[in-house]
Design a protein around this motif. Structure first.
Motif, PDB file in Angstrom:
ATOM      1  N   GLY A 290       0.561  -1.309  -0.107  1.00 59.43           N
ATOM      2  CA  GLY A 290      -0.211   0.024  -0.026  1.00 59.43           C
ATOM      3  C   GLY A 290       0.902   1.333   0.095  1.00 59.43           C
ATOM      4  N   TYR A 291       2.256   1.249  -0.030  1.00 60.18           N
ATOM      5  CA  TYR A 291       2.933   2.222   0.089  1.00 60.18           C
ATOM      6  C   TYR A 291       4.119   2.311  -1.195  1.00 60.18           C
ATOM      7  CZ  TYR A 291       0.927   3.074   4.458  1.00 60.18           C
ATOM      8  OH  TYR A 291      -0.185   3.304   5.366  1.00 60.18           O
ATOM      9  N   GLU A 292       4.066   3.275  -2.118  1.00 62.87           N
ATOM     10  CA  GLU A 292       4.918   3.322  -3.153  1.00 62.87           C
ATOM     11  C   GLU A 292       6.512   3.562  -2.769  1.00 62.87           C
ATOM     12  OE1 GLU A 292       4.461   2.573  -6.336  1.00 62.87           O
ATOM     13  OE2 GLU A 292       2.464   1.324  -5.780  1.00 62.87           O
ATOM     14  N   ASN A 293       6.820   4.313  -1.821  1.00 62.38           N
ATOM     15  CA  ASN A 293       7.982   4.633  -1.552  1.00 62.38           C
ATOM     16  C   ASN A 293       8.711   4.159  -0.235  1.00 62.38           C
ATOM     17  OD1 ASN A 293       6.357   6.325   0.040  1.00 62.38           O
ATOM     18  ND2 ASN A 293       7.702   8.260  -0.247  1.00 62.38           N
ATOM     19  N   ILE A 294       8.040   3.019   0.476  1.00 63.10           N
ATOM     20  CA  ILE A 294       8.499   2.628   1.522  1.00 63.10           C
ATOM     21  C   ILE A 294       8.680   0.978   1.523  1.00 63.10           C
ATOM     22  CG2 ILE A 294       7.991   2.272   4.040  1.00 63.10           C
ATOM     23  CD1 ILE A 294       6.346   4.435   3.926  1.00 63.10           C
ATOM     24  N   TRP A 295      10.061   0.473   1.881  1.00 65.29           N
ATOM     25  CA  TRP A 295      10.216  -0.835   1.696  1.00 65.29           C
ATOM     26  C   TRP A 295      10.627  -1.501   3.264  1.00 65.29           C
ATOM     27  CZ3 TRP A 295      11.247   2.642  -2.083  1.00 65.29           C
ATOM     28  CH2 TRP A 295      10.983   2.161  -3.174  1.00 65.29           C
ATOM     29  N   ALA A 296      10.624  -2.620   3.319  1.00 66.26           N
ATOM     30  CA  ALA A 296      10.925  -3.243   4.763  1.00 66.26           C
ATOM     31  C   ALA A 296      11.639  -4.655   4.342  1.00 66.26           C
ATOM     32  CB  ALA A 296       9.914  -3.270   5.634  1.00 66.26           C
ATOM     33  N   GLY A 297      12.717  -4.804   5.315  1.00 62.05           N
ATOM     34  CA  GLY A 297      12.989  -6.285   5.104  1.00 62.05           C
ATOM     35  C   GLY A 297      13.853  -6.763   6.329  1.00 62.05           C
ATOM     36  N   GLY A 298      14.121  -7.838   6.460  1.00 65.59           N
ATOM     37  CA  GLY A 298      14.946  -8.551   7.820  1.00 65.59           C
ATOM     38  C   GLY A 298      13.921  -8.870   8.753  1.00 65.59           C
ATOM     39  N   ASP A 299      14.353  -9.069   9.872  1.00 65.84           N
ATOM     40  CA  ASP A 299      13.637  -9.574  11.034  1.00 65.84           C
ATOM     41  C   ASP A 299      12.216  -8.844  11.522  1.00 65.84           C
ATOM     42  OD1 ASP A 299      15.768 -11.294  11.268  1.00 65.84           O
ATOM     43  OD2 ASP A 299      16.457 -10.948  13.180  1.00 65.84           O
ATOM     44  N   CYS A 300      12.084  -7.586  11.163  1.00 66.42           N
ATOM     45  CA  CYS A 300      10.768  -6.862  11.054  1.00 66.42           C
ATOM     46  C   CYS A 300       9.702  -7.210  10.185  1.00 66.42           C
ATOM     47  CB  CYS A 300      11.118  -5.355  11.067  1.00 66.42           C
ATOM     48  SG  CYS A 300      11.697  -4.834   9.716  1.00 66.42           S
ATOM     49  N   VAL A 301       9.739  -8.066   9.312  1.00 69.72           N
ATOM     50  CA  VAL A 301       8.829  -8.358   8.319  1.00 69.72           C
ATOM     51  C   VAL A 301       8.365  -9.912   8.334  1.00 69.72           C
ATOM     52  CG1 VAL A 301       9.881  -6.842   6.760  1.00 69.72           C
ATOM     53  CG2 VAL A 301      10.192  -9.141   6.600  1.00 69.72           C
ATOM     54  N   GLU A 302       7.337 -10.179   7.890  1.00 67.18           N
ATOM     55  CA  GLU A 302       6.605 -11.481   7.679  1.00 67.18           C
ATOM     56  C   GLU A 302       6.971 -11.853   6.240  1.00 67.18           C
ATOM     57  OE1 GLU A 302       2.702 -12.306   8.868  1.00 67.18           O
ATOM     58  OE2 GLU A 302       3.170 -11.074  11.041  1.00 67.18           O
ATOM     59  N   VAL A 303       7.125 -13.201   6.011  1.00 69.48           N
ATOM     60  CA  VAL A 303       7.411 -13.728   4.895  1.00 69.48           C
ATOM     61  C   VAL A 303       6.536 -14.670   4.405  1.00 69.48           C
ATOM     62  CG1 VAL A 303      10.053 -12.959   4.863  1.00 69.48           C
ATOM     63  CG2 VAL A 303       9.138 -15.606   5.799  1.00 69.48           C
ATOM     64  N   LEU A 304       6.726 -15.018   2.981  1.00 70.93           N
ATOM     65  CA  LEU A 304       5.813 -16.144   2.483  1.00 70.93           C
ATOM     66  C   LEU A 304       6.355 -17.399   2.640  1.00 70.93           C
ATOM     67  CD1 LEU A 304       3.151 -17.055   0.747  1.00 70.93           C
ATOM     68  CD2 LEU A 304       4.608 -16.657  -1.055  1.00 70.93           C
ATOM     69  N   ASP A 305       5.647 -18.308   3.198  1.00 76.22           N
ATOM     70  CA  ASP A 305       6.062 -19.861   3.545  1.00 76.22           C
ATOM     71  C   ASP A 305       5.594 -20.452   2.046  1.00 76.22           C
ATOM     72  OD1 ASP A 305       6.060 -22.534   3.856  1.00 76.22           O
ATOM     73  OD2 ASP A 305       6.193 -22.421   5.853  1.00 76.22           O
ATOM     74  N   LEU A 306       6.680 -21.020   1.243  1.00 73.84           N
ATOM     75  CA  LEU A 306       6.188 -21.551  -0.038  1.00 73.84           C
ATOM     76  C   LEU A 306       5.597 -22.796  -0.074  1.00 73.84           C
ATOM     77  CD1 LEU A 306       9.597 -20.861  -1.815  1.00 73.84           C
ATOM     78  CD2 LEU A 306       7.531 -19.618  -2.204  1.00 73.84           C
ATOM     79  N   ILE A 307       5.755 -23.485   1.377  1.00 72.49           N
ATOM     80  CA  ILE A 307       4.972 -24.675   1.326  1.00 72.49           C
ATOM     81  C   ILE A 307       3.577 -24.789   1.735  1.00 72.49           C
ATOM     82  CG2 ILE A 307       4.930 -27.157   2.363  1.00 72.49           C
ATOM     83  CD1 ILE A 307       7.499 -26.061   0.489  1.00 72.49           C
TER      84      ILE A 307
END
Length: 469
Positions: A290-307
């Protein structure tokens, strides 16, 4: 800093000004290495530092140390920062004076000078914070977390001052078992207290039992099913014991290894979206949804489990560095994506190696998958080769299709990294039957003629066929 470095590789300072804020004393260090520094396996703190603030600044990255971001103004495209004491009794930016055109306004707060800094693009990489339950005595001297290099140094100071004795580790996850090893190597009598049925809750209980049995054999006391209720203190306020509902465990030092949770305070207050596990939600380019100019990464984000297809919070440096590379490329005008994870992790306690990837049984149940399991015992090398040691491999496979869903391995030397074969198979969507014909390397010092991973895949294939019949 991975994102900042990647962006700088792609865009020079005349094209892209990069300002980074870090509230700690160190940049670009390996938190995963702290247990091995404490144990003495790593010779000193500096060995864990990949790149110093001065090295980042030499690459035209305006890194401002001991500077905490207290507020994100999304509409105004700016962040408020506060300078923190540098330990010498004065406020410091840990570097030369800055005259960035992005700085505007200043004020005096209780923690030091406050400023607003504007941005065109924002990267949130605030990591995770250790779980520290509000228990009596939790902040007493002698109670230590192991999240930062400062934490590691404080623990070492306590260990050096006490000269041996009794240590209690609270929690039996990765950090818990690694710190148990570190304290054992330093001559402490070690007790691990945890609330789950078996240690290493990232494994199924039957595999966690193998870890407990091995730790007990090493002289570590493992107390499961025990929730800590308080840290008991002595007359001077220092920790002296860890209390549960049923017992007390004497301690000269207490180490917390309860786990971590996403550090998203300013981002959450700014209205950025968070998931069920408290981590920021991003798209595949690591852009905050929902935000064009904000990124986030590392331990502060949730990620997709491929399984399972669900969002997960997995605090690992491997993912964080990949996120940084992707964010840096996108911030610099390129294009890169992060596909997701299968949940691979390895650890060790003394000679015992522990590995997992994919889903546990309860994860598969939660995802609504029907599955079978297969567990085999083998050795890390040919049985006749000197030093051959036992290894246990467990696999989960989808009942109807035989698709690999997860693998767990507990054994001695050479066990942990075998999980990488299963991680690749998971990513490729392979069936356990297809895995049985993988062309893996063989020589008696490294593996039986049938590698343990292949033996487990064969057993799982037979179970799948039987379930189908």
């Amino acid at each position: 800093m991975s994102a900042a470095s990647q962006a700088r590789r792609l865009k020079g300072p005349e094209e892209l000004e990069i300002v980074a804020f870090e509230r700690g004393h160190f940049s670009s260090f390996s938190a995963c290495g702290i247990p091995y520094w404490v144990s003495g396996d790593v010779p000193g703190r500096d060995a864990l530092i990949a790149r110093t603030p001065e090295e980042h600044r030499a690459r035209s990255i305006d890194l401002r140390m001991r500077t905490e971001v207290t507020e994100i103004d999304v509409e105004g495209q700016r962040v408020r920062t506060r300078e923190l004491p540098d330990g010498s009794g004065r406020d410091a930016r840990s570097g030369p004076e800055h005259d960035s055109k992005a700085d505007s306004g200043s004020g005096s707060g209780s923690g030091g000078t406050e400023r607003w800094t504007s941005f065109d693009k924002l990267v949130v990489a605030t990591g995770a914070r250790p779980v520290r339950p509000p228990l009596p005595g939790i902040d007493a001297p002698g109670v230590h977390g192991v999240q930062t290099l400062d934490d590691g140094q404080a623990l070492l100071d306590t260990l050096t001052g006490s000269g041996g004795g009794r240590a209690v580790v609270v929690g039996a996850g990765y950090i818990g078992v690694e710190m148990a090893e570190a304290l054992l190597k330093r001559g402490y009598e070690v007790t691990v207290v945890h609330r789950d049925e078996e240690p290493m809750a990232t494994l199924d209980p039957d595999m966690g039992r193998l870890v407990r049995e091995a730790m007990t054999g090493m002289g570590i006391t493992v107390v499961g099913g025990a929730a800590v209720s308080a840290i008991r203190t002595d007359g001077d306020g220092s920790a002296r014991a860890v209390a549960t509902d049923d017992a007390e465990y004497p301690a000269d030092v207490v180490v917390l290894g309860i786990g971590v949770e996403p550090e998203t305070g300013p981002a959450r207050a700014a209205g950025l979206p968070v998931g069920a596990h408290g981590g920021l939600l991003t798209d595949r380019s690591m852009r905050v949804r929902g935000y064009e100019n904000i990124w986030a990464g590392g331990d502060c984000v949730e990620v997709l489990d491929l399984i399972s297809g669900a969002e997960r919070h997995i605090a690992l440096g491997t993912h964080a560095n990949k996120h940084g590379q992707i964010i840096g490329a996108n911030v610099a005008g390129g294009y890169a994506t992060f596909p997701g994870v299968v949940g691979t992790a390895v650890s060790k306690v003394c000679e015992l190696e522990i590995a997992r990837t994919g889903l546990r049984e309860k994860d598969a149940h939660r995802a609504g998958l029907q599955f079978v399991t297969a567990t085999i015992e083998s050795t890390n090398s040919a049985g006749y080769y000197p030093g051959a040691a036992p290894m246990t491999v467990k696999m989960l496979a989808e009942r109807r299709t035989g698709r690999l869903l997860g693998a767990q391995i507990v054994g001695r030397e050479g066990a942990a990294k075998r999980v990488d074969v299963a991680a690749v198979a998971l990513t490729a969507g392979m069936s356990v039957e297809a895995m049985t014909m993988l062309d893996l390397g063989y020589a008696p010092p490294f593996s039986p003629v049938w590698d343990p991973v292949l033996v487990a895949a064969r057993r799982a294939t037979a179970v799948v066929r039987k379930a189908g019949a």
